[in-house]
Each structure stands twice: as structure tokens, then as C-alpha cells.
Design a protein around this motif. Sequence first.
Motif, PDB file in Angstrom:
ATOM      1  N   ARG A  10       0.841  -1.191   0.000  1.00  0.00           N
ATOM      2  CA  ARG A  10       0.000   0.000   0.000  1.00  0.00           C
ATOM      3  C   ARG A  10       0.882   1.250   0.000  1.00  0.00           C
ATOM      4  O   ARG A  10       1.902   1.304   0.667  1.00  0.00           O
ATOM      5  CB  ARG A  10      -0.897   0.010   1.231  1.00  0.00           C
ATOM      6  CG  ARG A  10      -1.871   1.166   1.283  1.00  0.00           C
ATOM      7  CD  ARG A  10      -2.677   1.096   2.548  1.00  0.00           C
ATOM      8  NE  ARG A  10      -3.531  -0.085   2.556  1.00  0.00           N
ATOM      9  CZ  ARG A  10      -4.199  -0.495   3.634  1.00  0.00           C
ATOM     10  NH1 ARG A  10      -4.096   0.152   4.761  1.00  0.00           N
ATOM     11  NH2 ARG A  10      -4.961  -1.575   3.576  1.00  0.00           N
ATOM     12  N   LEU A  11       0.476   2.253  -0.747  1.00  0.00           N
ATOM     13  CA  LEU A  11       1.243   3.488  -0.837  1.00  0.00           C
ATOM     14  C   LEU A  11       0.895   4.414   0.317  1.00  0.00           C
ATOM     15  O   LEU A  11      -0.256   4.505   0.731  1.00  0.00           O
ATOM     16  CB  LEU A  11       0.968   4.186  -2.170  1.00  0.00           C
ATOM     17  CG  LEU A  11       1.367   3.414  -3.429  1.00  0.00           C
ATOM     18  CD1 LEU A  11       1.002   4.224  -4.668  1.00  0.00           C
ATOM     19  CD2 LEU A  11       2.851   3.096  -3.429  1.00  0.00           C
ATOM     20  N   SER A  12       1.891   5.106   0.827  1.00  0.00           N
ATOM     21  CA  SER A  12       1.682   6.088   1.887  1.00  0.00           C
ATOM     22  C   SER A  12       1.510   7.476   1.268  1.00  0.00           C
ATOM     23  O   SER A  12       1.884   7.703   0.106  1.00  0.00           O
ATOM     24  CB  SER A  12       2.863   6.093   2.857  1.00  0.00           C
ATOM     25  OG  SER A  12       2.993   4.844   3.498  1.00  0.00           O
ATOM     26  N   ASN A  13       0.963   8.392   2.054  1.00  0.00           N
ATOM     27  CA  ASN A  13       0.730   9.761   1.596  1.00  0.00           C
ATOM     28  C   ASN A  13       1.696  10.715   2.289  1.00  0.00           C
ATOM     29  O   ASN A  13       1.703  10.796   3.522  1.00  0.00           O
ATOM     30  CB  ASN A  13      -0.702  10.195   1.891  1.00  0.00           C
ATOM     31  CG  ASN A  13      -1.722   9.325   1.168  1.00  0.00           C
ATOM     32  OD1 ASN A  13      -1.482   8.879   0.046  1.00  0.00           O
ATOM     33  ND2 ASN A  13      -2.848   9.079   1.805  1.00  0.00           N
ATOM     34  N   LEU A  14       2.494  11.400   1.505  1.00  0.00           N
ATOM     35  CA  LEU A  14       3.380  12.444   2.027  1.00  0.00           C
ATOM     36  C   LEU A  14       2.764  13.789   1.652  1.00  0.00           C
ATOM     37  O   LEU A  14       2.745  14.168   0.487  1.00  0.00           O
ATOM     38  CB  LEU A  14       4.784  12.318   1.441  1.00  0.00           C
ATOM     39  CG  LEU A  14       5.770  13.437   1.829  1.00  0.00           C
ATOM     40  CD1 LEU A  14       6.017  13.416   3.330  1.00  0.00           C
ATOM     41  CD2 LEU A  14       7.077  13.297   1.058  1.00  0.00           C
ATOM     42  N   PHE A  67      12.903   6.067   3.835  1.00  0.00           N
ATOM     43  CA  PHE A  67      12.365   7.350   4.310  1.00  0.00           C
ATOM     44  C   PHE A  67      11.315   7.153   5.400  1.00  0.00           C
ATOM     45  O   PHE A  67      11.337   7.833   6.427  1.00  0.00           O
ATOM     46  CB  PHE A  67      11.767   8.121   3.134  1.00  0.00           C
ATOM     47  CG  PHE A  67      11.142   9.427   3.528  1.00  0.00           C
ATOM     48  CD1 PHE A  67      11.922  10.517   3.867  1.00  0.00           C
ATOM     49  CD2 PHE A  67       9.762   9.572   3.581  1.00  0.00           C
ATOM     50  CE1 PHE A  67      11.357  11.724   4.239  1.00  0.00           C
ATOM     51  CE2 PHE A  67       9.183  10.772   3.948  1.00  0.00           C
ATOM     52  CZ  PHE A  67       9.984  11.844   4.282  1.00  0.00           C
ATOM     53  N   ILE A  68      10.392   6.219   5.203  1.00  0.00           N
ATOM     54  CA  ILE A  68       9.318   6.031   6.181  1.00  0.00           C
ATOM     55  C   ILE A  68       9.887   5.546   7.506  1.00  0.00           C
ATOM     56  O   ILE A  68       9.487   6.018   8.578  1.00  0.00           O
ATOM     57  CB  ILE A  68       8.272   5.043   5.638  1.00  0.00           C
ATOM     58  CG1 ILE A  68       7.538   5.678   4.446  1.00  0.00           C
ATOM     59  CG2 ILE A  68       7.273   4.644   6.725  1.00  0.00           C
ATOM     60  CD1 ILE A  68       6.486   4.803   3.829  1.00  0.00           C
ATOM     61  N   ASP A  69      10.823   4.611   7.446  1.00  0.00           N
ATOM     62  CA  ASP A  69      11.445   4.135   8.681  1.00  0.00           C
ATOM     63  C   ASP A  69      12.190   5.264   9.383  1.00  0.00           C
ATOM     64  O   ASP A  69      12.172   5.370  10.614  1.00  0.00           O
ATOM     65  CB  ASP A  69      12.408   2.991   8.351  1.00  0.00           C
ATOM     66  CG  ASP A  69      13.029   2.384   9.606  1.00  0.00           C
ATOM     67  OD1 ASP A  69      12.297   1.755  10.379  1.00  0.00           O
ATOM     68  OD2 ASP A  69      14.249   2.566   9.805  1.00  0.00           O
ATOM     69  N   LEU A  70      12.828   6.121   8.597  1.00  0.00           N
ATOM     70  CA  LEU A  70      13.552   7.260   9.166  1.00  0.00           C
ATOM     71  C   LEU A  70      12.594   8.222   9.865  1.00  0.00           C
ATOM     72  O   LEU A  70      12.883   8.726  10.956  1.00  0.00           O
ATOM     73  CB  LEU A  70      14.318   7.994   8.060  1.00  0.00           C
ATOM     74  CG  LEU A  70      15.200   9.172   8.488  1.00  0.00           C
ATOM     75  CD1 LEU A  70      16.361   8.687   9.340  1.00  0.00           C
ATOM     76  CD2 LEU A  70      15.719   9.924   7.260  1.00  0.00           C
ATOM     77  N   VAL A  71      11.433   8.461   9.273  1.00  0.00           N
ATOM     78  CA  VAL A  71      10.456   9.380   9.850  1.00  0.00           C
ATOM     79  C   VAL A  71       9.833   8.812  11.117  1.00  0.00           C
ATOM     80  O   VAL A  71       9.658   9.525  12.110  1.00  0.00           O
ATOM     81  CB  VAL A  71       9.355   9.708   8.813  1.00  0.00           C
ATOM     82  CG1 VAL A  71       8.205  10.448   9.469  1.00  0.00           C
ATOM     83  CG2 VAL A  71       9.933  10.540   7.688  1.00  0.00           C
ATOM     84  N   GLU A  88       3.408  16.096   6.578  1.00  0.00           N
ATOM     85  CA  GLU A  88       2.718  15.053   7.328  1.00  0.00           C
ATOM     86  C   GLU A  88       2.875  13.752   6.547  1.00  0.00           C
ATOM     87  O   GLU A  88       2.796  13.740   5.321  1.00  0.00           O
ATOM     88  CB  GLU A  88       1.235  15.384   7.502  1.00  0.00           C
ATOM     89  CG  GLU A  88       0.957  16.673   8.257  1.00  0.00           C
ATOM     90  CD  GLU A  88      -0.483  17.107   8.148  1.00  0.00           C
ATOM     91  OE1 GLU A  88      -1.315  16.273   7.732  1.00  0.00           O
ATOM     92  OE2 GLU A  88      -0.773  18.278   8.446  1.00  0.00           O
ATOM     93  N   LEU A  89       3.096  12.663   7.262  1.00  0.00           N
ATOM     94  CA  LEU A  89       3.216  11.347   6.651  1.00  0.00           C
ATOM     95  C   LEU A  89       2.089  10.472   7.148  1.00  0.00           C
ATOM     96  O   LEU A  89       1.994  10.183   8.338  1.00  0.00           O
ATOM     97  CB  LEU A  89       4.572  10.717   6.988  1.00  0.00           C
ATOM     98  CG  LEU A  89       4.809   9.322   6.393  1.00  0.00           C
ATOM     99  CD1 LEU A  89       4.770   9.387   4.867  1.00  0.00           C
ATOM    100  CD2 LEU A  89       6.120   8.747   6.878  1.00  0.00           C
ATOM    101  N   CYS A  94      -2.646   3.410   8.978  1.00  0.00           N
ATOM    102  CA  CYS A  94      -2.043   3.519  10.296  1.00  0.00           C
ATOM    103  C   CYS A  94      -2.163   4.966  10.770  1.00  0.00           C
ATOM    104  O   CYS A  94      -2.543   5.845  10.014  1.00  0.00           O
ATOM    105  CB  CYS A  94      -0.574   3.101  10.255  1.00  0.00           C
ATOM    106  SG  CYS A  94      -0.337   1.411   9.691  1.00  0.00           S
ATOM    107  N   ALA A  95      -1.816   5.187  12.013  1.00  0.00           N
ATOM    108  CA  ALA A  95      -1.888   6.542  12.550  1.00  0.00           C
ATOM    109  C   ALA A  95      -0.877   7.431  11.840  1.00  0.00           C
ATOM    110  O   ALA A  95       0.265   7.029  11.633  1.00  0.00           O
ATOM    111  CB  ALA A  95      -1.610   6.532  14.048  1.00  0.00           C
ATOM    112  N   PRO A  96      -1.258   8.626  11.405  1.00  0.00           N
ATOM    113  CA  PRO A  96      -0.317   9.516  10.722  1.00  0.00           C
ATOM    114  C   PRO A  96       0.737  10.046  11.658  1.00  0.00           C
ATOM    115  O   PRO A  96       0.479  10.257  12.837  1.00  0.00           O
ATOM    116  CB  PRO A  96      -1.209  10.640  10.197  1.00  0.00           C
ATOM    117  CG  PRO A  96      -2.361  10.664  11.135  1.00  0.00           C
ATOM    118  CD  PRO A  96      -2.585   9.238  11.565  1.00  0.00           C
TER     119      PRO A  96
END
Length: 306
Positions: A10-14, A67-71, A88-89, A94-96
Motif C-alpha cells: 500500500r502506498l503512503s501519503n506524504l 524514508f518512512i522508517d527514518l520518519v 505530514e506522513l 495507520c496513525a499519521p
Amino acid sequence: MLNKISQLYRLSNLKLHYPKGFAKIFKIPHHATTSDIVQLIKQEEESFQNVKITMGDKDMTDQQLPFIDLVLHNTPSINIDDVNFSYELDLNGCAPYYMNSELETAFGQLEIPYFDSLVIARFHELMVQQLNPNKQSHSPIEIENAIQKALAKFAEENATTSQFWQLQQTVLQNLDQVIVYYEKIVAEVTDEATKQGHKLLKQLIVFALIQYFFLLYLTYGIYDWGVSEPISYLLAQVMETVALFYFIKKGRAFKQTHLFKNKFDKTFYELINKKTNSTYFMKDLEFAKLKADLIQAKIVYGTTSI
């Protein structure tokens, strides 16, 4: 199993916030690296010359980190042409995660898990010291006594002279200096914005006086009221049209209070962005105050309770 596999890809939203007050949403895969994010932003906005992902003063762009793991485990910043862009990620289900402040990185080391883990480790060490090392098991009473003795010893170590609380005091003092500096900027900008708002109101008063004396001169100096009345009527219609246009555009009445507030807000945020080169300055100030309250509460609680 299929549901878990679909969630995996699934794609995340940045959501990237721009200085002009709007935001863009970038769809990013979970495996995207810092370099991938930089390239994605550059492809979307060709006008951007220098895009970097940083941690404090360290450039993380070329390290090919997820990047997501870093954030999720740190607080990196997205700097575009020397301006820090807030973002915002949303993990899409999941919780943003909210990147609320530039100061988050600087004070992140004071939060869980670093210092809290040190506290737990030290308490465990003190409790073990109270137990008989020759025994493989201990009764509940022995464990309870060991806990009480460890708490007493732990309270002694956590007095105001301890190194840990001295560090917290130092951080709080430095943070107070940051807050004072930030509030000084806000005070200067507020004064300037207030002056600009008052200047606008003075200009409107001068315009009204000019109109008044103009009609007075036409009525008693050159012509009479028969000539001045249509002119005053046309001027009134012009003002009604301006007020109507203002209401349609702004959604509020054409009043001095509203005019002042609009001028004040516009000048305030323009000067804040110009002085700080940041799109999130007021959030930084709010964050710094909350962080200072949190550290102060930790100091009070940690140095007065067992």
C-alpha cells in the motif's frame, strides 16, 4: 494472507506544505529511500533547485535510507532551497506521523527511549543489589523489600545535584533562551504589523476627510447642493460597491476591525516568513513552550517524588 500482502504494498501519503499556504500530496511506496523522495519532489516541481533531507545539520539525502522508517523513528526535515517545509506522513491505514517542529530533532534525545531506558536500567540495577545473589529465587516479601530499598536509593540519586537533572536543567535553560528569542521576534513583528494596520485605518480616515471637504467646497464654494447632491450620491454608490465586493471576496462586513485584522495578519505572516525563513515558525514557538513545560514537570516530579 492476501490482505496482509496488499497492505504491504500500500502506498503512503506524504503531504508537503508550501509557504504560500497550500499543500501537495505525494504517493510514496514503503520502500522509498531518502534519495527517491528528493527525486520525486524535484520531478513534481522543476523550479526547486536544492532539495535535501536532513537530521539536524547532517544531510541524509545520499545515504539511501528508508524514508518512512527514518520518519517513524526520528524527525528528519525536508529543506527546499534553504527553507524548511513542514510535512505530514500518513501510512494509509495507520496513525499519521506529524512532523510538528524543527526543534523536534534537537530535543528528541531527551525522550523515550534513551533517558527513560537509563532510568529503568539503573532502577533494575539497584533492585538487584538488594537481593541475595546466592539465591536462584526470591519470595514476594523479599522482592517487595528490595523494590522499596531500591526506590529509596533511587530517590537519593535523583536529587537536584544529580547529573541527569543537571542536564535537564541545562536543557530547560537553553530552551528558555530559545523561547525568549522567538518571542522577541514575534513582538517585533507584531509591533510592525500593528503599525501597518493603523496606517491603513489612518489612510481611510484621511480619504473620508478629503471626501467631506470636497463636498463642502462644492456646496458652498463653487456650486450649491443641487449640484453636490448627485455627486455625493455617486460617491456613496461607489463605497457601497466596494463594500459589497469586499463582502463577496472576504465573507465579512466592510468594517474597520476587519480591515485592520486582514492587514495585520497579512503583514505579520509575511514578516515572520521573511525574518525566520521558515514556514512553521509559530508551531516551533508553541512546540518549544510545550517542551519547556514538559521538562519542567519532569524536573519537579523527578526531584521531589520517590
